[in-house]
Write a protein that holds these residues in place. Structure first.
Motif, PDB file in Angstrom:
ATOM      1  N   ASN A  26       5.064  12.433 -12.495  1.00 29.75           N
ATOM      2  CA  ASN A  26       6.567  12.106 -13.339  1.00 29.75           C
ATOM      3  C   ASN A  26       6.432  11.779 -14.242  1.00 29.75           C
ATOM      4  O   ASN A  26       7.252  11.117 -14.604  1.00 29.75           O
ATOM      5  N   ASP A  27       5.077  11.156 -14.911  1.00 28.72           N
ATOM      6  CA  ASP A  27       4.572  10.351 -16.256  1.00 28.72           C
ATOM      7  C   ASP A  27       4.860   8.773 -15.320  1.00 28.72           C
ATOM      8  O   ASP A  27       5.539   7.975 -16.418  1.00 28.72           O
ATOM      9  N   VAL A  28       5.074   8.233 -14.686  1.00 32.13           N
ATOM     10  CA  VAL A  28       5.618   7.088 -13.993  1.00 32.13           C
ATOM     11  C   VAL A  28       4.327   5.919 -14.315  1.00 32.13           C
ATOM     12  O   VAL A  28       2.930   6.297 -13.715  1.00 32.13           O
ATOM     13  N   PRO A  29       4.183   5.361 -14.598  1.00 32.28           N
ATOM     14  CA  PRO A  29       2.977   4.088 -14.978  1.00 32.28           C
ATOM     15  C   PRO A  29       2.928   3.420 -13.574  1.00 32.28           C
ATOM     16  O   PRO A  29       3.705   3.097 -13.050  1.00 32.28           O
ATOM     17  N   SER A  30       1.101   3.221 -13.498  1.00 28.20           N
ATOM     18  CA  SER A  30       1.170   2.049 -12.281  1.00 28.20           C
ATOM     19  C   SER A  30       0.291   1.327 -12.956  1.00 28.20           C
ATOM     20  O   SER A  30      -0.008   1.489 -13.596  1.00 28.20           O
ATOM     21  N   ALA A  31       0.355  -0.054 -12.497  1.00 32.99           N
ATOM     22  CA  ALA A  31      -0.640  -0.664 -12.776  1.00 32.99           C
ATOM     23  C   ALA A  31      -1.425  -1.805 -11.701  1.00 32.99           C
ATOM     24  O   ALA A  31      -0.476  -1.872 -10.677  1.00 32.99           O
ATOM     25  N   MET A  32      -2.691  -2.288 -11.839  1.00 31.30           N
ATOM     26  CA  MET A  32      -3.296  -3.150 -11.231  1.00 31.30           C
ATOM     27  C   MET A  32      -3.989  -4.246 -11.217  1.00 31.30           C
ATOM     28  O   MET A  32      -4.163  -3.526 -12.764  1.00 31.30           O
ATOM     29  N   ASN A  33      -4.607  -5.577 -10.629  1.00 29.80           N
ATOM     30  CA  ASN A  33      -4.618  -6.621 -11.007  1.00 29.80           C
ATOM     31  C   ASN A  33      -6.248  -5.980 -10.519  1.00 29.80           C
ATOM     32  O   ASN A  33      -5.829  -5.703  -9.172  1.00 29.80           O
ATOM     33  N   ALA A  34      -7.638  -5.957 -11.346  1.00 31.25           N
ATOM     34  CA  ALA A  34      -8.859  -6.276 -11.066  1.00 31.25           C
ATOM     35  C   ALA A  34     -10.560  -7.201 -11.537  1.00 31.25           C
ATOM     36  O   ALA A  34      -9.809  -7.437 -12.789  1.00 31.25           O
ATOM     37  N   ALA A  35     -10.979  -7.627 -10.467  1.00 26.38           N
ATOM     38  CA  ALA A  35     -11.628  -8.525 -11.254  1.00 26.38           C
ATOM     39  C   ALA A  35     -12.677  -7.887 -11.246  1.00 26.38           C
ATOM     40  O   ALA A  35     -14.114  -8.668 -11.857  1.00 26.38           O
ATOM     41  N   TRP A  36     -13.332  -6.743 -10.680  1.00 28.20           N
ATOM     42  CA  TRP A  36     -14.666  -6.258 -10.023  1.00 28.20           C
ATOM     43  C   TRP A  36     -15.000  -5.529 -11.442  1.00 28.20           C
ATOM     44  O   TRP A  36     -15.266  -4.744 -11.127  1.00 28.20           O
ATOM     45  N   ASP A  48     -14.689  -1.755  -9.329  1.00 30.13           N
ATOM     46  CA  ASP A  48     -14.453  -1.968  -8.155  1.00 30.13           C
ATOM     47  C   ASP A  48     -13.322  -1.549  -7.382  1.00 30.13           C
ATOM     48  O   ASP A  48     -12.727  -2.978  -7.125  1.00 30.13           O
ATOM     49  N   LEU A  49     -13.168  -0.734  -7.320  1.00 25.59           N
ATOM     50  CA  LEU A  49     -11.250  -0.931  -7.188  1.00 25.59           C
ATOM     51  C   LEU A  49     -11.395   0.282  -5.531  1.00 25.59           C
ATOM     52  O   LEU A  49     -11.988   1.384  -5.683  1.00 25.59           O
ATOM     53  N   SER A  50     -10.915  -0.409  -4.792  1.00 34.94           N
ATOM     54  CA  SER A  50     -10.695   0.484  -3.658  1.00 34.94           C
ATOM     55  C   SER A  50      -9.692   2.142  -3.715  1.00 34.94           C
ATOM     56  O   SER A  50      -8.615   1.707  -3.779  1.00 34.94           O
ATOM     57  N   LYS A  51      -9.893   2.731  -2.856  1.00 31.95           N
ATOM     58  CA  LYS A  51      -9.084   4.207  -2.965  1.00 31.95           C
ATOM     59  C   LYS A  51      -7.880   3.918  -2.632  1.00 31.95           C
ATOM     60  O   LYS A  51      -7.084   4.979  -2.935  1.00 31.95           O
ATOM     61  N   GLY A  52      -7.470   3.302  -1.995  1.00 28.47           N
ATOM     62  CA  GLY A  52      -6.524   3.128  -1.265  1.00 28.47           C
ATOM     63  C   GLY A  52      -5.106   2.271  -2.573  1.00 28.47           C
ATOM     64  O   GLY A  52      -3.834   2.889  -2.216  1.00 28.47           O
ATOM     65  N   HIS A  53      -5.927   2.174  -3.740  1.00 29.74           N
ATOM     66  CA  HIS A  53      -4.356   1.626  -4.155  1.00 29.74           C
ATOM     67  C   HIS A  53      -4.326   3.183  -5.437  1.00 29.74           C
ATOM     68  O   HIS A  53      -4.444   3.680  -5.035  1.00 29.74           O
ATOM     69  N   ARG A  54      -2.108   2.661  -5.063  1.00 26.05           N
ATOM     70  CA  ARG A  54      -2.027   3.472  -6.271  1.00 26.05           C
ATOM     71  C   ARG A  54      -1.997   3.958  -7.404  1.00 26.05           C
ATOM     72  O   ARG A  54      -2.202   4.982  -7.876  1.00 26.05           O
ATOM     73  N   THR A  55      -2.464   2.955  -8.407  1.00 26.04           N
ATOM     74  CA  THR A  55      -3.235   3.503 -10.272  1.00 26.04           C
ATOM     75  C   THR A  55      -4.615   3.900  -9.701  1.00 26.04           C
ATOM     76  O   THR A  55      -4.511   5.406 -10.357  1.00 26.04           O
ATOM     77  N   SER A  85       1.626  -4.120  -3.997  1.00 27.05           N
ATOM     78  CA  SER A  85       1.192  -2.684  -4.183  1.00 27.05           C
ATOM     79  C   SER A  85       1.838  -1.397  -4.565  1.00 27.05           C
ATOM     80  O   SER A  85       3.470  -1.458  -4.090  1.00 27.05           O
ATOM     81  N   GLY A  86       2.162  -0.792  -5.241  1.00 30.50           N
ATOM     82  CA  GLY A  86       2.566   0.199  -5.798  1.00 30.50           C
ATOM     83  C   GLY A  86       2.965   1.251  -5.170  1.00 30.50           C
ATOM     84  O   GLY A  86       3.188   2.819  -5.382  1.00 30.50           O
ATOM     85  N   ASN A  87       1.742   1.269  -3.470  1.00 29.72           N
ATOM     86  CA  ASN A  87       2.212   2.056  -2.800  1.00 29.72           C
ATOM     87  C   ASN A  87       3.872   2.228  -1.842  1.00 29.72           C
ATOM     88  O   ASN A  87       4.222   3.213  -1.716  1.00 29.72           O
ATOM     89  N   LYS A  88       3.737   0.421  -2.230  1.00 26.29           N
ATOM     90  CA  LYS A  88       5.930   0.150  -1.200  1.00 26.29           C
ATOM     91  C   LYS A  88       6.376  -0.095  -2.928  1.00 26.29           C
ATOM     92  O   LYS A  88       7.671   0.216  -2.623  1.00 26.29           O
ATOM     93  N   VAL A  89       5.688  -0.508  -3.696  1.00 25.45           N
ATOM     94  CA  VAL A  89       6.685  -0.407  -4.979  1.00 25.45           C
ATOM     95  C   VAL A  89       6.729  -0.319  -6.091  1.00 25.45           C
ATOM     96  O   VAL A  89       5.801  -0.218  -7.392  1.00 25.45           O
ATOM     97  N   PRO A  90       7.061   1.420  -6.512  1.00 22.46           N
ATOM     98  CA  PRO A  90       6.488   2.463  -7.413  1.00 22.46           C
ATOM     99  C   PRO A  90       6.543   2.025  -8.903  1.00 22.46           C
ATOM    100  O   PRO A  90       6.377   2.478  -9.966  1.00 22.46           O
ATOM    101  N   ASP A  91       8.357   1.658  -9.245  1.00 22.56           N
ATOM    102  CA  ASP A  91       8.578   0.509 -10.283  1.00 22.56           C
ATOM    103  C   ASP A  91       7.621  -0.480 -10.887  1.00 22.56           C
ATOM    104  O   ASP A  91       8.518  -0.788 -11.712  1.00 22.56           O
ATOM    105  N   LYS A  92       6.604  -0.612 -10.617  1.00 25.45           N
ATOM    106  CA  LYS A  92       5.888  -2.455 -10.263  1.00 25.45           C
ATOM    107  C   LYS A  92       6.249  -2.474 -11.516  1.00 25.45           C
ATOM    108  O   LYS A  92       5.258  -3.477 -12.131  1.00 25.45           O
ATOM    109  N   VAL A  93       5.357  -1.692 -12.459  1.00 23.45           N
ATOM    110  CA  VAL A  93       5.088  -1.978 -14.154  1.00 23.45           C
ATOM    111  C   VAL A  93       6.641  -3.144 -14.744  1.00 23.45           C
ATOM    112  O   VAL A  93       6.706  -3.387 -14.833  1.00 23.45           O
TER     113      VAL A  93
END
Length: 187
Positions: A26-36, A48-55, A85-93
């Motif tokens: 439904n075009d809901v944006p997701s975002a995550m912080n990554a350093a690697w 390098d991003l873990s497959k479990g992230h919503r993003t 986690s976007g898996n728990k908070v879908p509107d985190k953006v």
């Protein structure tokens, strides 16, 4: 000079604060912080991003994502999308206080509050290693971070990096030399 050994750990400077964004259902944006991650070719970024992230799930489904530089002005929001986690908070953006607009180049959101972004197409993702490769299709910058010549002014951008030794964010900006020039003094 005496050295202290830390063992095999991901301790390296600088570690960027990349904010990865994608559209989900439904075009809901997701975002995550990554350093690697970093630039791995002229038009390629590797992360390098873990497959479990919503993003990660979202960008794999859409085949596109954006990578924005975390900034001093947005440090709280940048950290927030890394600890929640976007898996728990879908509107985190939205909870981060960010607004988005659709990229004109890829099927992914641009975060308006983060003024420098790479707009990317997914090249590949390895589930076992978490290594993601993206094709950089466009780099966009808000005019607020451009100098009088139309170039990005790092002082205006005020990008942050992650300090893995002390779990802090550091701001970049001080010029200390001239690339491809200063070393010629030894030639």
């Amino acid at each position: 000079m005496a050295r202290k050994n830390f063992g095999a750990k991901p301790l390296c400077y600088p570690q960027p604060v990349f904010i990865i964004a994608a559209y989900g259902e439904n075009d809901v944006p997701s975002a995550m912080n990554a350093a690697w991650g970093g630039i791995s070719d002229f038009t390629e970024i590797t992360l390098d991003l873990s497959k479990g992230h919503r993003t990660v799930k979202d960008l794999r489904a859409r085949g596109a994502f954006t990578v924005s530089m975390g900034t001093r002005a947005q440090i709280v929001a940048c950290d927030y999308v890394g600890v929640v986690s976007g898996n728990k908070v879908p509107d985190k953006v939205a909870r981060a206080g960010w607004t988005v607009e659709k990229s004109a180049f890829v099927d992914a959101p641009l975060i308006r509050e983060l003024p420098l972004s790479l707009e990317c197409r997914l090249i590949s993702y390895d589930e076992e290693t978490g290594i993601l490769k993206g094709e950089i299709v466009n780099v966009s910058a808000d005019e607020s971070i451009l100098d009088e010549n139309g170039n990005i002014d790092v002082a205006l951008l005020a990008p942050i990096t992650f300090d893995p030794f002390n779990n802090r964010y550091l701001v970049l900006g001080e010029a200390v030399g001239n690339a491809f020039k200063d070393g010629l003094a030894l030639a």
